[in-house]
Structure formats: structure tokens, C-alpha cells
Design a protein around this motif. Structure first.
Motif, PDB file in Angstrom:
ATOM      1  N   SER A 101      10.219 -18.055 -62.223  1.00 54.07           N
ATOM      2  CA  SER A 101       9.877 -19.424 -61.841  1.00 54.07           C
ATOM      3  C   SER A 101       8.738 -19.440 -60.829  1.00 54.07           C
ATOM      4  N   ASN A 102       8.755 -18.500 -59.891  1.00 58.99           N
ATOM      5  CA  ASN A 102       7.680 -18.419 -58.889  1.00 58.99           C
ATOM      6  C   ASN A 102       6.346 -18.102 -59.547  1.00 58.99           C
ATOM      7  N   PHE A 103       6.369 -17.253 -60.576  1.00 61.88           N
ATOM      8  CA  PHE A 103       5.139 -16.959 -61.322  1.00 61.88           C
ATOM      9  C   PHE A 103       4.602 -18.227 -61.978  1.00 61.88           C
ATOM     10  N   VAL A 104       5.492 -19.012 -62.572  1.00 61.84           N
ATOM     11  CA  VAL A 104       5.081 -20.261 -63.215  1.00 61.84           C
ATOM     12  C   VAL A 104       4.448 -21.206 -62.201  1.00 61.84           C
ATOM     13  N   GLU A 105       5.058 -21.327 -61.035  1.00 56.76           N
ATOM     14  CA  GLU A 105       4.516 -22.214 -60.010  1.00 56.76           C
ATOM     15  C   GLU A 105       3.142 -21.747 -59.546  1.00 56.76           C
ATOM     16  N   ASP A 106       2.970 -20.435 -59.406  1.00 59.87           N
ATOM     17  CA  ASP A 106       1.676 -19.892 -59.006  1.00 59.87           C
ATOM     18  C   ASP A 106       0.622 -20.176 -60.073  1.00 59.87           C
ATOM     19  N   ALA A 107       0.996 -20.051 -61.341  1.00 59.50           N
ATOM     20  CA  ALA A 107       0.070 -20.335 -62.435  1.00 59.50           C
ATOM     21  C   ALA A 107      -0.349 -21.803 -62.431  1.00 59.50           C
ATOM     22  N   LYS A 108       0.583 -22.684 -62.152  1.00 58.90           N
ATOM     23  CA  LYS A 108       0.271 -24.109 -62.094  1.00 58.90           C
ATOM     24  C   LYS A 108      -0.742 -24.401 -60.996  1.00 58.90           C
ATOM     25  N   ILE A 109      -0.550 -23.772 -59.848  1.00 60.04           N
ATOM     26  CA  ILE A 109      -1.486 -23.955 -58.733  1.00 60.04           C
ATOM     27  C   ILE A 109      -2.887 -23.486 -59.134  1.00 60.04           C
ATOM     28  N   GLY A 110      -2.953 -22.349 -59.831  1.00 61.36           N
ATOM     29  CA  GLY A 110      -4.241 -21.817 -60.263  1.00 61.36           C
ATOM     30  C   GLY A 110      -4.941 -22.723 -61.248  1.00 61.36           C
ATOM     31  N   MET A 111      -4.221 -23.296 -62.194  1.00 61.02           N
ATOM     32  CA  MET A 111      -4.843 -24.181 -63.170  1.00 61.02           C
ATOM     33  C   MET A 111      -5.366 -25.455 -62.515  1.00 61.02           C
ATOM     34  N   ILE A 112      -4.614 -25.976 -61.565  1.00 60.38           N
ATOM     35  CA  ILE A 112      -5.066 -27.170 -60.839  1.00 60.38           C
ATOM     36  C   ILE A 112      -6.312 -26.849 -60.018  1.00 60.38           C
ATOM     37  N   ARG A 113      -6.300 -25.675 -59.371  1.00 61.25           N
ATOM     38  CA  ARG A 113      -7.437 -25.286 -58.526  1.00 61.25           C
ATOM     39  C   ARG A 113      -8.736 -25.213 -59.332  1.00 61.25           C
ATOM     40  N   HIS A 114      -8.639 -24.786 -60.582  1.00 62.09           N
ATOM     41  CA  HIS A 114      -9.824 -24.671 -61.431  1.00 62.09           C
ATOM     42  C   HIS A 114      -9.991 -25.884 -62.350  1.00 62.09           C
ATOM     43  N   ASN A 115      -9.333 -26.992 -62.008  1.00 63.31           N
ATOM     44  CA  ASN A 115      -9.480 -28.253 -62.746  1.00 63.31           C
ATOM     45  C   ASN A 115      -9.202 -28.091 -64.249  1.00 63.31           C
ATOM     46  N   PHE A 116      -8.267 -27.215 -64.579  1.00 62.73           N
ATOM     47  CA  PHE A 116      -7.818 -26.995 -65.957  1.00 62.73           C
ATOM     48  C   PHE A 116      -8.942 -26.502 -66.871  1.00 62.73           C
ATOM     49  N   LYS A 117      -9.991 -25.931 -66.284  1.00 62.41           N
ATOM     50  CA  LYS A 117     -11.091 -25.388 -67.081  1.00 62.41           C
ATOM     51  C   LYS A 117     -10.806 -23.966 -67.541  1.00 62.41           C
ATOM     52  N   ARG A 118      -9.939 -23.267 -66.817  1.00 60.91           N
ATOM     53  CA  ARG A 118      -9.667 -21.869 -67.146  1.00 60.91           C
ATOM     54  C   ARG A 118      -8.232 -21.705 -67.623  1.00 60.91           C
ATOM     55  N   GLY A 119      -8.092 -21.038 -68.742  1.00 62.19           N
ATOM     56  CA  GLY A 119      -6.766 -20.706 -69.235  1.00 62.19           C
ATOM     57  C   GLY A 119      -6.505 -19.230 -69.004  1.00 62.19           C
ATOM     58  N   CYS A 120      -5.941 -18.573 -69.988  1.00 63.41           N
ATOM     59  CA  CYS A 120      -5.677 -17.134 -69.920  1.00 63.41           C
ATOM     60  C   CYS A 120      -6.719 -16.419 -70.769  1.00 63.41           C
ATOM     61  N   LEU A 121      -7.509 -15.558 -70.166  1.00 60.18           N
ATOM     62  CA  LEU A 121      -8.554 -14.857 -70.906  1.00 60.18           C
ATOM     63  C   LEU A 121      -7.985 -14.082 -72.085  1.00 60.18           C
ATOM     64  N   VAL A 122      -6.908 -13.353 -71.865  1.00 63.90           N
ATOM     65  CA  VAL A 122      -6.327 -12.528 -72.924  1.00 63.90           C
ATOM     66  C   VAL A 122      -5.792 -13.412 -74.051  1.00 63.90           C
ATOM     67  N   GLY A 123      -5.139 -14.509 -73.693  1.00 64.21           N
ATOM     68  CA  GLY A 123      -4.647 -15.436 -74.706  1.00 64.21           C
ATOM     69  C   GLY A 123      -5.779 -16.082 -75.481  1.00 64.21           C
ATOM     70  N   ASN A 124      -6.848 -16.478 -74.769  1.00 66.96           N
ATOM     71  CA  ASN A 124      -8.000 -17.088 -75.431  1.00 66.96           C
ATOM     72  C   ASN A 124      -8.638 -16.133 -76.436  1.00 66.96           C
ATOM     73  N   LEU A 125      -8.843 -14.889 -76.004  1.00 67.13           N
ATOM     74  CA  LEU A 125      -9.478 -13.916 -76.890  1.00 67.13           C
ATOM     75  C   LEU A 125      -8.572 -13.564 -78.068  1.00 67.13           C
ATOM     76  N   GLY A 126      -7.267 -13.581 -77.830  1.00 68.26           N
ATOM     77  CA  GLY A 126      -6.343 -13.317 -78.920  1.00 68.26           C
ATOM     78  C   GLY A 126      -6.474 -14.331 -80.049  1.00 68.26           C
ATOM     79  N   GLN A 127      -6.843 -15.560 -79.706  1.00 64.76           N
ATOM     80  CA  GLN A 127      -7.021 -16.605 -80.716  1.00 64.76           C
ATOM     81  C   GLN A 127      -8.340 -16.449 -81.462  1.00 64.76           C
ATOM     82  N   GLU A 128      -9.261 -15.664 -80.911  1.00 63.57           N
ATOM     83  CA  GLU A 128     -10.570 -15.452 -81.535  1.00 63.57           C
ATOM     84  C   GLU A 128     -10.710 -14.016 -82.041  1.00 63.57           C
TER      85      GLU A 128
END
Length: 210
Positions: A101-128
Motif C-alpha cells: 500500500s505504501n508503494f502505491v501511495e508513493d506512486a500516486k505522489i510521483g504521478m501527481i508531481r509529474h502532472n500525469f505525463k509520465r507512466g512506467c517506462l518498462v510498461g510503456n515499452l512493453g506495449q511497443e
């Protein structure tokens, strides 16, 4: 991004080894930003070089090829993310499920900090993956396995603490976590809200065998 192996070209050499290390790190950070925000297909080496103010001919003093550069960017992200996971999942001051749960909360803070412009690089590349050099596929698979193992170990601890059923398949549950998590991250980026992360994690926790 056109990332096939490219024959090194001559260019202006770095002035000193210290400058070389700093510039190499800046190139990796710039590549990480581009790939995380825009994905592989929409990124270009020219944008990365322009931000760091490195002449195109000098690029090959820092990386043997564009493919090697991409591998370095992925590796850098993987190490950064693994450290974030370890910080949360190995924190023995919390029960095991609370660590996730703490990991999830930290991830949420990170996404807000970057204005939802950045996701997960590894996940993004996996889709491509079909657009990537073949060498990236194994690298990405290994990274996912590493992350999966970390969550599985945390779930094993939860089992030992009596939070999970003794028959829980922690490896399978960890794989399920990451498959769903990457989708939730993509949806959060799309709708510019952390709600999909909360929705997914709440469903994951409620589905765990007790």
C-alpha cells in the motif's frame, strides 16, 4: 525513435573524464524523460541531444550505438524503480500488505508531481515491443521478473504474518499484481487521476486469499 545499431561516427571528444560522466548521465536522464512521456515511436534522438546540448556527432563518444543508449536508459530506470520498491517492500516497520500500500501511495505522489505525463517506462515499452530492437525484449522481461519477485517475497511475508491463506500462490499473485498495475498506471495517465490506481489496488487486496 530510430534505435537500430548504428556504426559509430567521428565527433568532438569529451574534454575530460569527469565531463564525460556527467554528460552521459544527462543524456540518460533526457532519454528517460522522452521515452517515459512520449513512448518509443514518438521519441527521437535529436530531441534528447538538443536538451542536453550535445552535438549529434559527439553522441558516439558516450554510447556505442543508439541501441546501446536505449539499453542504458532502461537499465537506469530499472535500478531507480527497484530501489523505490525495496524502500517500501523491505520496510519492516509495517506489516507486509501495508508495505505494498505504501508503494502505491508513493506512486500516486510521483504521478501527481509529474502532472500525469509520465507512466512506467518498462510498461510503456512493453506495449511497443514490436517496434523495439530484439535485445530490449529480454531486458524488459527480466525487469518485470525482478519486480514480480520483490512483490512475491512481500506476499510470502504476509503469509507468514497470517495476513494471507497458507495455500496462497504468492508468485502467481505477484504476476497478477503487475499485469493489473501497469494497466492502472496507463489509465491514470489517460484520465489524469489517481483513482484508477486506488480502484485497482483495492480490488487486488480484496481478492487476496485469506
Amino acid at each position: 525513435m530510430n534505435m537500430p545499431t548504428t556504426k559509430p561516427r567521428r565527433g568532438r571528444p569529451p574534454k575530460a573524464s569527469h565531463e564525460n560522466r556527467d554528460t552521459k548521465a544527462e543524456l540518460i536522464r533526457s532519454g528517460l524523460e522522452q521515452l517515459t512521456e512520449n513512448g518509443f515511436a514518438s521519441s527521437g534522438i535529436d530531441k534528447i541531444l538538443k536538451k542536453v546540448k550535445v552535438p549529434k556527432g559527439s553522441f558516439y563518444h558516450y554510447f556505442a550505438s543508439k541501441e546501446a543508449f536505449g539499453q542504458a536508459v532502461i537499465d537506469n530506470y530499472a535500478k531507480y524503480f527497484a530501489n523505490k520498491l525495496d524502500t517500501c517492500l523491505l520496510d519492516e516497520s509495517y506489516p507486509a500488505l501495508k508495505r505494498i500500500s505504501n508503494f502505491v501511495e508513493d506512486a500516486k505522489i510521483g504521478m501527481i508531481r509529474h502532472n500525469f505525463k509520465r507512466g512506467c517506462l518498462v510498461g510503456n515499452l512493453g506495449q511497443e515491443v514490436d517496434l523495439l530492437p530484439e535485445s530490449y525484449r529480454e531486458q524488459l522481461v527480466d525487469i518485470f521478473h525482478s519486480w514480480q519477485h520483490r512483490v512475491a517475497q512481500c506476499l510470502i511475508t504476509a503469509k507468514a504474518e497470517g495476513q494471507l491463506s497458507a495455500t496462497a500462490d504468492c508468485e502467481l499473485l505477484a504476476e497478477f499484481f503487475w499485469i493489473g498495475w501497469e494497466g492502472a498506471v496507463s489509465r491514470s495517465k489517460l484520465v489524469q487521476s489517481t483513482q484508477p490506481l486506488d480502484n485497482y489496488f483495492n480490488c487486488f487486496i480484496s481478492s487476496l486469499p485469506r
